[in-house]
Design a protein around this motif. Sequence first.
Motif, PDB file in Angstrom:
ATOM      1  N   THR A  68      14.777  -7.740   8.833  1.00  0.00           N
ATOM      2  CA  THR A  68      15.704  -6.626   9.012  1.00  0.00           C
ATOM      3  C   THR A  68      15.772  -5.773   7.759  1.00  0.00           C
ATOM      4  O   THR A  68      15.728  -4.533   7.819  1.00  0.00           O
ATOM      5  N   GLY A  69      15.872  -6.421   6.606  1.00  0.00           N
ATOM      6  CA  GLY A  69      15.909  -5.665   5.360  1.00  0.00           C
ATOM      7  C   GLY A  69      14.626  -4.898   5.107  1.00  0.00           C
ATOM      8  O   GLY A  69      14.653  -3.743   4.642  1.00  0.00           O
ATOM      9  N   MET A  70      13.463  -5.526   5.394  1.00  0.00           N
ATOM     10  CA  MET A  70      12.198  -4.825   5.186  1.00  0.00           C
ATOM     11  C   MET A  70      12.088  -3.603   6.092  1.00  0.00           C
ATOM     12  O   MET A  70      11.647  -2.525   5.661  1.00  0.00           O
ATOM     13  N   ARG A  71      12.496  -3.761   7.342  1.00  0.00           N
ATOM     14  CA  ARG A  71      12.416  -2.623   8.270  1.00  0.00           C
ATOM     15  C   ARG A  71      13.357  -1.498   7.832  1.00  0.00           C
ATOM     16  O   ARG A  71      13.028  -0.314   7.993  1.00  0.00           O
ATOM     17  N   GLU A  72      14.527  -1.851   7.303  1.00  0.00           N
ATOM     18  CA  GLU A  72      15.444  -0.825   6.835  1.00  0.00           C
ATOM     19  C   GLU A  72      14.833  -0.044   5.669  1.00  0.00           C
ATOM     20  O   GLU A  72      14.952   1.181   5.593  1.00  0.00           O
ATOM     21  N   ARG A  73      14.184  -0.726   4.760  1.00  0.00           N
ATOM     22  CA  ARG A  73      13.570  -0.037   3.624  1.00  0.00           C
ATOM     23  C   ARG A  73      12.431   0.873   4.082  1.00  0.00           C
ATOM     24  O   ARG A  73      12.307   2.016   3.618  1.00  0.00           O
ATOM     25  N   VAL A  74      11.604   0.370   4.981  1.00  0.00           N
ATOM     26  CA  VAL A  74      10.479   1.175   5.462  1.00  0.00           C
ATOM     27  C   VAL A  74      10.981   2.377   6.251  1.00  0.00           C
ATOM     28  O   VAL A  74      10.477   3.496   6.110  1.00  0.00           O
ATOM     29  N   SER A  75      11.999   2.150   7.088  1.00  0.00           N
ATOM     30  CA  SER A  75      12.552   3.250   7.873  1.00  0.00           C
ATOM     31  C   SER A  75      13.168   4.312   6.970  1.00  0.00           C
ATOM     32  O   SER A  75      13.067   5.518   7.247  1.00  0.00           O
ATOM     33  N   MET A  76      13.807   3.902   5.888  1.00  0.00           N
ATOM     34  CA  MET A  76      14.419   4.845   4.959  1.00  0.00           C
ATOM     35  C   MET A  76      13.377   5.761   4.334  1.00  0.00           C
ATOM     36  O   MET A  76      13.652   6.932   4.043  1.00  0.00           O
ATOM     37  N   LEU A  77      12.162   5.246   4.156  1.00  0.00           N
ATOM     38  CA  LEU A  77      11.091   6.024   3.526  1.00  0.00           C
ATOM     39  C   LEU A  77      10.154   6.649   4.556  1.00  0.00           C
ATOM     40  O   LEU A  77       9.070   7.116   4.198  1.00  0.00           O
ATOM     41  N   ASP A  78      10.574   6.651   5.844  1.00  0.00           N
ATOM     42  CA  ASP A  78       9.760   7.234   6.926  1.00  0.00           C
ATOM     43  C   ASP A  78       8.399   6.568   7.040  1.00  0.00           C
ATOM     44  O   ASP A  78       7.394   7.226   7.378  1.00  0.00           O
ATOM     45  N   GLY A  79       8.363   5.270   6.771  1.00  0.00           N
ATOM     46  CA  GLY A  79       7.100   4.553   6.860  1.00  0.00           C
ATOM     47  C   GLY A  79       6.952   3.814   8.173  1.00  0.00           C
ATOM     48  O   GLY A  79       7.732   3.982   9.116  1.00  0.00           O
ATOM     49  N   GLU A  80       5.920   2.991   8.222  1.00  0.00           N
ATOM     50  CA  GLU A  80       5.627   2.193   9.407  1.00  0.00           C
ATOM     51  C   GLU A  80       5.432   0.737   8.994  1.00  0.00           C
ATOM     52  O   GLU A  80       4.929   0.457   7.907  1.00  0.00           O
ATOM     53  N   MET A  81       5.841  -0.168   9.883  1.00  0.00           N
ATOM     54  CA  MET A  81       5.760  -1.592   9.562  1.00  0.00           C
ATOM     55  C   MET A  81       5.476  -2.393  10.813  1.00  0.00           C
ATOM     56  O   MET A  81       6.007  -2.105  11.891  1.00  0.00           O
ATOM     57  N   THR A  82       4.616  -3.377  10.687  1.00  0.00           N
ATOM     58  CA  THR A  82       4.368  -4.354  11.753  1.00  0.00           C
ATOM     59  C   THR A  82       4.501  -5.744  11.158  1.00  0.00           C
ATOM     60  O   THR A  82       4.106  -5.995  10.017  1.00  0.00           O
ATOM     61  N   ALA A  83       5.092  -6.640  11.919  1.00  0.00           N
ATOM     62  CA  ALA A  83       5.258  -8.036  11.497  1.00  0.00           C
ATOM     63  C   ALA A  83       4.984  -8.910  12.709  1.00  0.00           C
ATOM     64  O   ALA A  83       5.729  -8.865  13.686  1.00  0.00           O
ATOM     65  N   GLU A  84       3.931  -9.674  12.663  1.00  0.00           N
ATOM     66  CA  GLU A  84       3.538 -10.484  13.811  1.00  0.00           C
ATOM     67  C   GLU A  84       2.709 -11.663  13.357  1.00  0.00           C
ATOM     68  O   GLU A  84       2.188 -11.689  12.230  1.00  0.00           O
ATOM     69  N   SER A 103      -2.638  -1.223  -1.482  1.00  0.00           N
ATOM     70  CA  SER A 103      -3.647  -0.182  -1.304  1.00  0.00           C
ATOM     71  C   SER A 103      -3.049   1.174  -1.679  1.00  0.00           C
ATOM     72  O   SER A 103      -2.075   1.619  -1.052  1.00  0.00           O
ATOM     73  N   TYR A 104      -3.628   1.795  -2.691  1.00  0.00           N
ATOM     74  CA  TYR A 104      -3.231   3.150  -3.070  1.00  0.00           C
ATOM     75  C   TYR A 104      -4.167   4.121  -2.356  1.00  0.00           C
ATOM     76  O   TYR A 104      -5.363   4.191  -2.666  1.00  0.00           O
ATOM     77  N   VAL A 105      -3.663   4.834  -1.421  1.00  0.00           N
ATOM     78  CA  VAL A 105      -4.460   5.792  -0.666  1.00  0.00           C
ATOM     79  C   VAL A 105      -3.912   7.193  -0.911  1.00  0.00           C
ATOM     80  O   VAL A 105      -2.843   7.371  -1.498  1.00  0.00           O
ATOM     81  N   LEU A 106      -4.643   8.172  -0.431  1.00  0.00           N
ATOM     82  CA  LEU A 106      -4.268   9.557  -0.707  1.00  0.00           C
ATOM     83  C   LEU A 106      -2.912   9.916  -0.110  1.00  0.00           C
ATOM     84  O   LEU A 106      -2.129  10.644  -0.712  1.00  0.00           O
ATOM     85  N   GLY A 107      -2.629   9.383   1.076  1.00  0.00           N
ATOM     86  CA  GLY A 107      -1.390   9.756   1.761  1.00  0.00           C
ATOM     87  C   GLY A 107      -0.205   8.871   1.475  1.00  0.00           C
ATOM     88  O   GLY A 107       0.896   9.131   1.995  1.00  0.00           O
ATOM     89  N   GLY A 108      -0.377   7.812   0.695  1.00  0.00           N
ATOM     90  CA  GLY A 108       0.766   6.950   0.435  1.00  0.00           C
ATOM     91  C   GLY A 108       0.347   5.598  -0.098  1.00  0.00           C
ATOM     92  O   GLY A 108      -0.683   5.452  -0.767  1.00  0.00           O
ATOM     93  N   LEU A 109       1.149   4.582   0.226  1.00  0.00           N
ATOM     94  CA  LEU A 109       0.954   3.225  -0.272  1.00  0.00           C
ATOM     95  C   LEU A 109       0.899   2.262   0.899  1.00  0.00           C
ATOM     96  O   LEU A 109       1.743   2.316   1.802  1.00  0.00           O
ATOM     97  N   GLY A 110      -0.090   1.390   0.891  1.00  0.00           N
ATOM     98  CA  GLY A 110      -0.208   0.371   1.923  1.00  0.00           C
ATOM     99  C   GLY A 110       0.026  -1.006   1.349  1.00  0.00           C
ATOM    100  O   GLY A 110      -0.425  -1.324   0.238  1.00  0.00           O
ATOM    101  N   LEU A 111       0.753  -1.834   2.094  1.00  0.00           N
ATOM    102  CA  LEU A 111       1.016  -3.218   1.704  1.00  0.00           C
ATOM    103  C   LEU A 111       0.623  -4.139   2.847  1.00  0.00           C
ATOM    104  O   LEU A 111       0.860  -3.817   4.024  1.00  0.00           O
ATOM    105  N   ARG A 112       0.040  -5.274   2.504  1.00  0.00           N
ATOM    106  CA  ARG A 112      -0.305  -6.275   3.514  1.00  0.00           C
ATOM    107  C   ARG A 112      -0.074  -7.644   2.895  1.00  0.00           C
ATOM    108  O   ARG A 112      -0.702  -7.993   1.888  1.00  0.00           O
ATOM    109  N   ILE A 113       0.830  -8.390   3.479  1.00  0.00           N
ATOM    110  CA  ILE A 113       1.155  -9.738   3.007  1.00  0.00           C
ATOM    111  C   ILE A 113       0.867 -10.704   4.139  1.00  0.00           C
ATOM    112  O   ILE A 113       1.474 -10.616   5.223  1.00  0.00           O
ATOM    113  N   VAL A 114      -0.061 -11.620   3.918  1.00  0.00           N
ATOM    114  CA  VAL A 114      -0.499 -12.560   4.948  1.00  0.00           C
ATOM    115  C   VAL A 114      -0.346 -13.971   4.416  1.00  0.00           C
ATOM    116  O   VAL A 114      -0.707 -14.253   3.270  1.00  0.00           O
TER     117      VAL A 114
END
Length: 447
Positions: free
Chosen positions: A404-420, A374-385
Motif C-alpha cells: 500500500t505504501g509503495m503504491r501510494e508513493r508511485v501514484s504520487m509521482l504519476d508512475g506505474e507499479m506491478t507486484a505479482e 535503470s536510468y532511462v531517458l524518460g525516468g527511473l525504473g526499479l525492479r526488485i525480485v
Amino acid sequence: MTDTTIVQGPREHSPEINLAKAALRGLREDLFQGVLAYRPLPRAGTDGPWARQFPDRFRRHLGLLPHAVVLGLAGLTLITGMASYGAIGDSFFALVAGLMAAVPVALTLLRPVLAFWLSLGAAPLLVWATGDGLYPWSGGSLLGHTIVMMVVAARTRPRTAAWMWALSTLYSLLSAAVFGGLDGGIAVPMAVLSGIGVGIVALVQVNRNARREVVQERTVTAVERDRRTLLEERSNIARELHDVVAHHMSVVAIQAEAAPYRVENPPPELEQAFVTIRENAVAALTELRRVLGVVRVESSEHTAAPDAPQPTLADLDKLLENVREAGLPVTRTVTGAARELPQGVELSAYRIVQEALSNALRHAPGSAAAVEVSYVLGGLGLRIVNGPSTGLVKPSPGAGHGLTGMRERVSMLDGEMTAEGTDDGGYEVAVFIPVARAAATGTEGEA
C-alpha cells in the motif's frame, strides 16, 4: 397555614410486571401486528462453496432451492392428510381436508404469520370434521402445523418461534383438558416434539445470524484497518516530503533575498519583484510547516535525529549491506547513466526498494533477492525480485501494508507499479517513475 400539594411521579412497577409487559408487547409485535404482511421468502445465495460445485447453468437456479423444499413439504403434508382422512369414505372431503393442512405450509413462502394462524385455526376444525383419534390434533394438521412453525421460525426471530410454540402448546393442553380429558390425545408428545424441532431451527438461525454479524464486523474491521494503514502511509510520505519541499522553499527564499545584490544598480521594479518572491516563499514555507507538520509521528526514531537528511539512491549500498547482514543475499545492478534526480523521486525510490526487501525478509526467508536500477531517458525504473522461500514463513499480521505504501508513493509521482508472483514461486515488484530531463538537471546550476 398553607396547603402542601404532593405531586406523585409515575408509578414504578416491579421487575416481574415489567418483564410480563415486555413479553406481551413482543407477542403483539410478532404475531398480531402485520398478520397480512407480504414477506416473500428471498432467494438463497449462490456464491457459497457448495454452490460452486454445480455447473453455471444450474447454479443460478439454486437460489430457489428453499422454495422447492417448502413446496415439497406442503405436498408431503397434503398426501399425509389425504391418507389419514381417506378413512371417512369421501375422497373429495379428504382432498379438502388435506388442502386445509397443506396450504398453510405453502403460504409460509409469502405470509408466514398468517400461515401460522391459519394452521392453528384449521386444527380444531379438522379434528371436529374427522373425529380423528389423535385429538386435539389430526394426522394432517399435526404434521402440517409442526412444519409451519419450523419454517416460520427459520424466517423470523427466536422470540417469534417461542411464542408460536407457547400458543400451540396452550391450545393443545386446553383442548385436551376441556374436551378430551387430561390423558386425551397427544398434547404432551406434540408439545415436546414440536418444541425440539422449533428449538433446533431457532438455534440454527441464531448461529447463522451470529456468524453473519461476525463476518460483517470482520469486513468492517478489515476496511477500517486498510483505511488506517493507508492514512498512516500517506502521513509517512507527507512527513518525509515535508523536509524535501521545505529545503527547496528555503533555497528559493535565500536566493530571492540575495539576487538584488548580484546586480549593480537594479531597477526598483526588480528589487520589489525579488522582495515579493521572498515574502511569498517565506509565507508558503510557514504554511507548509504548519499544515504538514501535524503529520509528523513523534517517536523515538524520529525525535532522536530530527535533522537527519532523507535517504537517496546513493545510500542503497548501505541499505543492501544491512539487508545482507539480516540474512537475505541481495545483488544490485545499475543500467544507464546514473544522474541526480529530484529529491522526492530519490527518496521514494529508496523507500520502495527498502520496503520490497523488507517484504522479502518477512515473507520469503531463505531466498535471494536482486535489485535493478535503470536510468532511462524518460525516468527511473526499479525492479526488485526475490526467489521462493526455503524456510519457515511466520504469520505476519498486516500483510500487504507495505505494498500500500509503495503504491501510494508511485501514484504520487504519476508512475506505474506491478507486484505479482513469479513462475518459480518468488515475487517481483516493478516500478517506473517518470522524470522529465529538465526537472532532473534544470536546478543543478542554480544550487
